[in-house]
Structures are given as structure tokens and as C-alpha cells.
Design an enzyme around this catalytic site. Structure first.
Site, PDB file in Angstrom:
ATOM      1  N   LEU A  33     -19.608  10.953 -33.617  1.00 15.45           N
ATOM      2  CA  LEU A  33     -20.314   9.824 -34.249  1.00 15.45           C
ATOM      3  C   LEU A  33     -21.104   9.002 -33.236  1.00 15.45           C
ATOM      4  CD1 LEU A  33     -17.442   8.579 -36.609  1.00 15.45           C
ATOM      5  CD2 LEU A  33     -19.323  10.151 -37.153  1.00 15.45           C
ATOM      6  N   HIS A  37     -24.768   7.306 -37.364  1.00 14.06           N
ATOM      7  CA  HIS A  37     -23.690   7.431 -38.357  1.00 14.06           C
ATOM      8  C   HIS A  37     -23.106   6.064 -38.684  1.00 14.06           C
ATOM      9  CE1 HIS A  37     -23.199  11.487 -36.251  1.00 14.06           C
ATOM     10  NE2 HIS A  37     -23.438  11.827 -37.501  1.00 14.06           N
ATOM     11  N   ARG A 187     -26.225  15.948 -30.841  1.00  9.30           N
ATOM     12  CA  ARG A 187     -26.627  16.964 -29.848  1.00  9.30           C
ATOM     13  C   ARG A 187     -27.194  16.329 -28.578  1.00  9.30           C
ATOM     14  NH1 ARG A 187     -27.739  20.058 -34.805  1.00  9.30           N
ATOM     15  NH2 ARG A 187     -26.372  21.876 -34.761  1.00  9.30           N
TER      16      ARG A 187
END
Ligand code: PAF
Length: 284
Positions: A33, A37, A187
Site C-alpha cells: 500500500l 491506496h 511497482r
């Protein structure tokens, strides 16, 4: 905050919440997260009586040569963040729980999945479709929250819930960026400090296209060229695609008209890491 690991328990809790007349706001995630998010968590918290998040790295949406195995899994930090953001329940099923032996049902979403990301990642959106159909059935949310960063995914989700009559209202929230403009993404954890700085060229190229549109450019290929030229100024970036299209259909018409809502979608590699970003704009 309660951690729920089984489908049966999650369904029982959701049924109880519904029975008591309360609404459910839901944020599906794959964990690792970040502030993107967390801003969705805050929206769910504001909008609904009960806020539920899921963390599930969904194997069916990863291609054979993608990063399923190495996708960051940071459960402890994620749980702490969910507590801080007042999430009531976090659903963390295992792969076995979601796809038990003998699992055989898939969804096949057409049209909107047959361009850009859908071509580059065959099967990806059907994997997203199947896991979200399951999660919506399990959690039974009134509202579900997605980030604009995965723009094509938001179109796919809207199509899915419309076509399959899933009674959930979809909210799309703006992309959250680092101060230097880089879109937040799980990522980004794969990037070095230097790569994170170099990757800001992606946002800068979107800003350049925005300026061109403000100057009156309406031609699609001209806009693609502006973005491509800017991205190519960064030697460590390898472009996967630059797509300029109508925002609701992703149709790549040659010449846009005044007031057309368009989207610029970029996928590019920084080293081995594939990054995506986009910007919604209106033609003047
Ligand atoms: O955007 C994501 O993190 C995933 O695609 C989602 C929506 C949680 C489905 O696995």
C-alpha cells in the site's frame, strides 16, 4: 480492525452489515500500500458506514513472464496503514481460498480490453474481471473505489458491473503523485532512487501534451509525437506505448474536436520495471 481470511467469514460479516442497514465502501488492492491506496481508503471511510479493503495478489491477472512471484508483499506494514486509515475489515484470502482446486469459471470482457494495455498484457483484464466479480460477490459493497492511474482498468470495471448487473457504484479517484510528479505505484518499490527521479519524464511528457492542447493542437499523431519525443529525451526509458484516445471509448480518432474528452496513456520501462501513467484532458 479485523483481519478476515476466509470467504465464508467475509460473506457472513457483509451480510450482517447489510442486515443492519449500513452501507459498505470497498477498496480492492494487491497490497504494498502507498498513498494512492490510502486516499482510496479515506474516500471509502467518508462515503460508507463500514470500510472494507482487500489485499490479494491475484495470480490470474499476471502473464507468464510478469512479476507475480516478485510482486511486493508487505502485509504487516499494510495492516498498520489500514488501521491508521480506520478501515474496519481487511480481507486477505489465500490463493487456495479464492481459486480452490477445480475452479473453472472465467469472465471474458470484450472491446474495451482489446486495445493498449489489453494487447500488451493478454488475459490481464479477464483476470481482473474474474477476481473483482468474486470480490464484489463476497464483500457485497455499495461503493467501490479505484485509482485513475489504472485508467483502462476503471473503464473495464465499469463495463463489468454494468454488464453483469453487479449492484455497486464505482468511484474513480485522482492519481496520487510524489512531489516530483511520479505516479505512486506499488511497482515503484522496484526502482532505485535515481530511476525514480528519471521516471518523472513520464509525468513531464504528459504535462507537455497538456500545454500543446492548450495551444490548440487537435491532431492525435502530433500529440503522440510530442509525448514520444519528450520520453525519448530520457535514455533509460523504453516506451511500450503512447496512446492518445477518446476518454470513454479509447478510440484513436485522427483529429479530435473541441470539447472532446481525451486520455493520454503511457506505458514505459525504466530498467526492468514497467510503469504506466495517464492524463485526462479536454480539447479546446
Ligand atoms: O488495481 C489493482 O490493484 C488490481 O488490479 C485489483 C483491482 C485489486 C484486482 O486485483
Amino acid at each position: 480492525m479485523q483481519i478476515i481470511k476466509t470467504v465464508a467469514e467475509m460473506q457472513m460479516i457483509s451480510a450482517q452489515i447489510k442486515k443492519s442497514g449500513q452501507t459498505i465502501g470497498f477498496v480492492p488492492t494487491m497490497g504494498a500500500l502507498h498513498n494512492g491506496h490510502l486516499s482510496l481508503f479515506d474516500k471509502a471511510r467518508q462515503k460508507a458506514d463500514v470500510a472494507i479493503a482487500s489485499i490479494f495478489v491475484n495470480p490470474t491477472q499476471f502473464g507468464p513472464n510478469e512479476d507475480y512471484e516478485k510482486y511486493p508483499r508487505t502485509l504487516e506494514a499494510d495492516s498498520e496503514a489500514a488501521i491508521k486509515h480506520n478501515i474496519d475489515y481487511i480481507f486477505i484470502p489465500s490463493v487456495q481460498e479464492m481459486y480452490p482446486e477445480g475452479y473453472s469459471t472465467y469472465v471474458n470482457i470484450k472491446n474495451i480490453t482489446e486495445v493498449v494495455e489489453g494487447i500488451k498484457r493478454p488475459g490481464h483484464f479477464n483476470g481482473v474481471g474474474v477476481v473483482l466479480t468474486k470480490l464484489f460477490n463476497i464483500v457485497a459493497p455499495d461503493y467501490a473505489f479505484f485509482g485513475q492511474k489504472d485508467y483502462q482498468q476503471t473503464l473495464v470495471v465499469k463495463q463489468l458491473v454494468k454488464d453483469l448487473n453487479i449492484p455497486v457504484e464505482i468511484f474513480v479517484e485522482p492519481t496520487v503523485r510524489l512531489e516530483n510528479g511520479l505516479a505512486m505505484s506499488s511497482r515503484n518499490k522496484y526502482l532505485s532512487e535515481e530511476e525514480r527521479e528519471r521516471a518523472t519524464i513520464i509525468y513531464k511528457s504528459l504535462i507537455e501534451a497538456k500545454a500543446a492542447i492548450q495551444e490548440g493542437i487537435k491532431n492525435r499523431l502530433e500529440l503522440v509525437k510530442i509525448v514520444t519525443n519528450k520520453l525519448n529525451k530520457e535514455p533509460k526509458i523504453k516506451i511500450d506505448y503512447v496512446c492518445v484516445a477518446l476518454a470513454d471509448s479509447l478510440k484513436e480518432v485522427d483529429q479530435f474536436k473541441s470539447n472532446d474528452n481525451i486520455v493520454i496513456l503511457i506505458a514505459a520501462y525504466m530498467g526492468n520495471t514497467r510503469l504506466i501513467d495517464n492524463m485526462l484532458l479536454t480539447i479546446i
